[in-house]
Design a protein around this motif. Structure first.
Motif, PDB file in Angstrom:
ATOM      1  N   TRP A  79       0.845  -1.101   0.194  1.00 18.45           N
ATOM      2  CA  TRP A  79       0.049  -0.044  -0.054  1.00 18.45           C
ATOM      3  C   TRP A  79       0.938   1.352   0.048  1.00 18.45           C
ATOM      4  O   TRP A  79       1.799   1.383   0.808  1.00 18.45           O
ATOM      5  CB  TRP A  79      -0.823   0.095   1.333  1.00 18.45           C
ATOM      6  N   HIS A  80       0.545   2.154  -0.798  1.00 18.13           N
ATOM      7  CA  HIS A  80       1.356   3.325  -1.001  1.00 18.13           C
ATOM      8  C   HIS A  80       0.282   4.548  -0.960  1.00 18.13           C
ATOM      9  O   HIS A  80      -0.730   4.687  -1.394  1.00 18.13           O
ATOM     10  CB  HIS A  80       1.887   3.294  -2.466  1.00 18.13           C
ATOM     11  N   TYR A  81       0.993   5.462  -0.297  1.00 19.13           N
ATOM     12  CA  TYR A  81       0.345   6.859  -0.056  1.00 19.13           C
ATOM     13  C   TYR A  81       0.116   7.443  -1.658  1.00 19.13           C
ATOM     14  O   TYR A  81       1.144   7.500  -2.234  1.00 19.13           O
ATOM     15  CB  TYR A  81       1.142   7.926   0.993  1.00 19.13           C
ATOM     16  N   TRP A  82      -1.003   8.085  -1.737  1.00 21.57           N
ATOM     17  CA  TRP A  82      -0.975   8.957  -3.273  1.00 21.57           C
ATOM     18  C   TRP A  82      -2.004  10.055  -2.937  1.00 21.57           C
ATOM     19  O   TRP A  82      -3.307   9.620  -2.390  1.00 21.57           O
ATOM     20  CB  TRP A  82      -1.367   8.097  -4.434  1.00 21.57           C
ATOM     21  N   PRO A  93      -0.393   1.921 -15.036  1.00 16.81           N
ATOM     22  CA  PRO A  93      -1.035   0.381 -15.268  1.00 16.81           C
ATOM     23  C   PRO A  93      -0.019  -0.495 -14.486  1.00 16.81           C
ATOM     24  O   PRO A  93       1.041  -0.508 -14.570  1.00 16.81           O
ATOM     25  CB  PRO A  93      -1.363   0.038 -16.748  1.00 16.81           C
ATOM     26  N   GLY A  94      -0.497  -1.431 -13.621  1.00 20.11           N
ATOM     27  CA  GLY A  94       0.318  -2.439 -13.111  1.00 20.11           C
ATOM     28  C   GLY A  94       0.084  -3.836 -13.714  1.00 20.11           C
ATOM     29  O   GLY A  94      -0.330  -3.825 -14.948  1.00 20.11           O
ATOM     30  N   ALA A  95       0.519  -5.035 -13.206  1.00 18.08           N
ATOM     31  CA  ALA A  95       0.553  -6.186 -13.655  1.00 18.08           C
ATOM     32  C   ALA A  95      -0.792  -6.686 -14.386  1.00 18.08           C
ATOM     33  O   ALA A  95      -0.827  -7.313 -15.385  1.00 18.08           O
ATOM     34  CB  ALA A  95       1.168  -7.169 -12.795  1.00 18.08           C
ATOM     35  N   TYR A  96      -1.857  -6.259 -13.744  1.00 15.29           N
ATOM     36  CA  TYR A  96      -3.054  -6.739 -14.283  1.00 15.29           C
ATOM     37  C   TYR A  96      -3.883  -5.788 -15.042  1.00 15.29           C
ATOM     38  O   TYR A  96      -5.225  -5.552 -15.248  1.00 15.29           O
ATOM     39  CB  TYR A  96      -3.991  -7.249 -12.878  1.00 15.29           C
ATOM     40  N   GLY A  97      -3.149  -4.536 -15.374  1.00 17.09           N
ATOM     41  CA  GLY A  97      -3.756  -3.556 -16.226  1.00 17.09           C
ATOM     42  C   GLY A  97      -4.383  -2.397 -15.386  1.00 17.09           C
ATOM     43  O   GLY A  97      -5.275  -1.377 -15.724  1.00 17.09           O
ATOM     44  N   ILE A  98      -4.446  -2.743 -13.931  1.00 20.47           N
ATOM     45  CA  ILE A  98      -5.120  -1.651 -13.000  1.00 20.47           C
ATOM     46  C   ILE A  98      -4.049  -0.805 -12.602  1.00 20.47           C
ATOM     47  O   ILE A  98      -2.873  -0.835 -12.335  1.00 20.47           O
ATOM     48  CB  ILE A  98      -5.463  -2.570 -11.892  1.00 20.47           C
ATOM     49  N   LEU A  99      -4.640   0.514 -12.535  1.00 25.36           N
ATOM     50  CA  LEU A  99      -3.839   1.609 -12.144  1.00 25.36           C
ATOM     51  C   LEU A  99      -3.238   1.429 -10.713  1.00 25.36           C
ATOM     52  O   LEU A  99      -3.930   1.075  -9.842  1.00 25.36           O
ATOM     53  CB  LEU A  99      -4.706   3.029 -12.266  1.00 25.36           C
ATOM     54  N   GLU A 100      -1.868   1.791 -10.713  1.00 22.61           N
ATOM     55  CA  GLU A 100      -1.262   1.439  -9.290  1.00 22.61           C
ATOM     56  C   GLU A 100      -0.236   2.700  -8.948  1.00 22.61           C
ATOM     57  O   GLU A 100       0.206   3.502  -9.880  1.00 22.61           O
ATOM     58  CB  GLU A 100      -0.265   0.279  -9.515  1.00 22.61           C
ATOM     59  N   PRO A 101       0.179   3.112  -7.905  1.00 23.65           N
ATOM     60  CA  PRO A 101       0.843   3.963  -7.453  1.00 23.65           C
ATOM     61  C   PRO A 101       2.319   3.579  -7.992  1.00 23.65           C
ATOM     62  O   PRO A 101       2.601   2.460  -7.894  1.00 23.65           O
ATOM     63  CB  PRO A 101       1.027   4.184  -5.947  1.00 23.65           C
ATOM     64  N   HIS A 102       2.994   4.585  -8.607  1.00 26.42           N
ATOM     65  CA  HIS A 102       4.531   4.498  -8.607  1.00 26.42           C
ATOM     66  C   HIS A 102       5.493   3.685  -7.653  1.00 26.42           C
ATOM     67  O   HIS A 102       5.093   4.166  -6.212  1.00 26.42           O
ATOM     68  CB  HIS A 102       5.089   5.722  -8.956  1.00 26.42           C
ATOM     69  N   PRO A 103       6.055   2.893  -7.785  1.00 29.10           N
ATOM     70  CA  PRO A 103       6.840   2.218  -6.494  1.00 29.10           C
ATOM     71  C   PRO A 103       7.723   3.224  -5.894  1.00 29.10           C
ATOM     72  O   PRO A 103       8.014   2.966  -4.681  1.00 29.10           O
ATOM     73  CB  PRO A 103       7.918   1.249  -7.362  1.00 29.10           C
ATOM     74  N   SER A 104       7.829   4.197  -6.193  1.00 26.82           N
ATOM     75  CA  SER A 104       8.856   5.392  -5.414  1.00 26.82           C
ATOM     76  C   SER A 104       8.041   5.906  -4.498  1.00 26.82           C
ATOM     77  O   SER A 104       8.387   6.745  -3.425  1.00 26.82           O
ATOM     78  CB  SER A 104       9.533   6.383  -6.339  1.00 26.82           C
ATOM     79  N   THR A 105       6.519   5.960  -4.684  1.00 24.59           N
ATOM     80  CA  THR A 105       5.700   6.802  -3.445  1.00 24.59           C
ATOM     81  C   THR A 105       5.960   6.117  -2.394  1.00 24.59           C
ATOM     82  O   THR A 105       5.993   4.940  -2.085  1.00 24.59           O
ATOM     83  CB  THR A 105       4.255   6.745  -4.116  1.00 24.59           C
ATOM     84  N   PRO A 106       5.457   6.831  -1.015  1.00 23.00           N
ATOM     85  CA  PRO A 106       5.733   6.379   0.292  1.00 23.00           C
ATOM     86  C   PRO A 106       4.664   5.140   0.706  1.00 23.00           C
ATOM     87  O   PRO A 106       3.612   5.227   0.143  1.00 23.00           O
ATOM     88  CB  PRO A 106       5.321   7.470   1.086  1.00 23.00           C
TER      89      PRO A 106
END
Length: 184
Positions: A79-82, A93-106
């Motif tokens: 879980w990432h803050y955004w 888009p992540g592995a399943y095509g679902i939007l995800e926060p960038h890995p660098s977010t807290p």
């Protein structure tokens, strides 16, 4: 009806919804959440970016709460803050095509979280959830740090059912929110 067959049927019905009806139902659902005491007293809320016509929670993301969103890492969620108000990389888009926060977010830890809004294909009136079959939320919610966090399943009213098939690893959610109301 088996879980897989029920899942297919409900996803087909959801995706057949006219975009204007989807938007209107999503907005009503958000109004019920925003008016609830559990939402108002929560400082940090975990949510999701809508995918395949899931109820859209975007209107809530401008509230004063802090928001966390999931990233799929192998078979787990991190879980990432955004926030749209901070200078953070945009979701991607992540592995399943679902939007995800960038890995660098807290990252957010369980002790920082007050409420979890859980996406679902369906929920029953007892709080059991029919997910997408990957087990991501079942695994997370059974871990000690997440076990007692308040959870609300997010579905449209047609997917709030009297009873779902339940497996031994399924955990009931505390409540369900639809365009018809918040059921705790």
């Amino acid at each position: 009806m088996e879980k897989a067959e029920l899942r297919r049927s409900l996803l087909k019905a959801r995706q057949a919804m006219h975009p204007d009806v989807w938007r209107e139902k999503s907005e009503r659902l958000c109004c019920h959440l925003e008016a609830s005491e559990i939402f108002r007293r929560s400082q940090t809320i975990l949510a999701y970016f809508s995918f395949r016509q899931e109820p859209d929670l975007t209107p809530l993301f401008t509230t004063s709460q802090q928001w966390g969103f999931p990233r799929c890492s192998d078979r787990n969620l991190s879980w990432h803050y955004w926030s749209p108000h901070h200078r953070l990389p945009p979701p991607q888009p992540g592995a399943y095509g679902i939007l995800e926060p960038h890995p660098s977010t807290p990252l957010l830890q369980p002790e920082q979280v007050d409420l979890i809004l859980v996406p679902a294909v369906a929920c029953d009136v007892r709080g059991y959830r029919l997910g997408y079959g990957g087990g991501f939320y079942d695994r997370m919610l059974s871990q000690p740090g997440w076990l007692h966090k308040p959870t609300i399943g997010i579905v449209f009213e047609f997917a709030r059912l009297p009873k779902l098939p339940v497996d031994p690893w399924d955990r009931p959610l505390r409540g369900i929110c639809t365009e018809a109301g918040l059921f705790l």
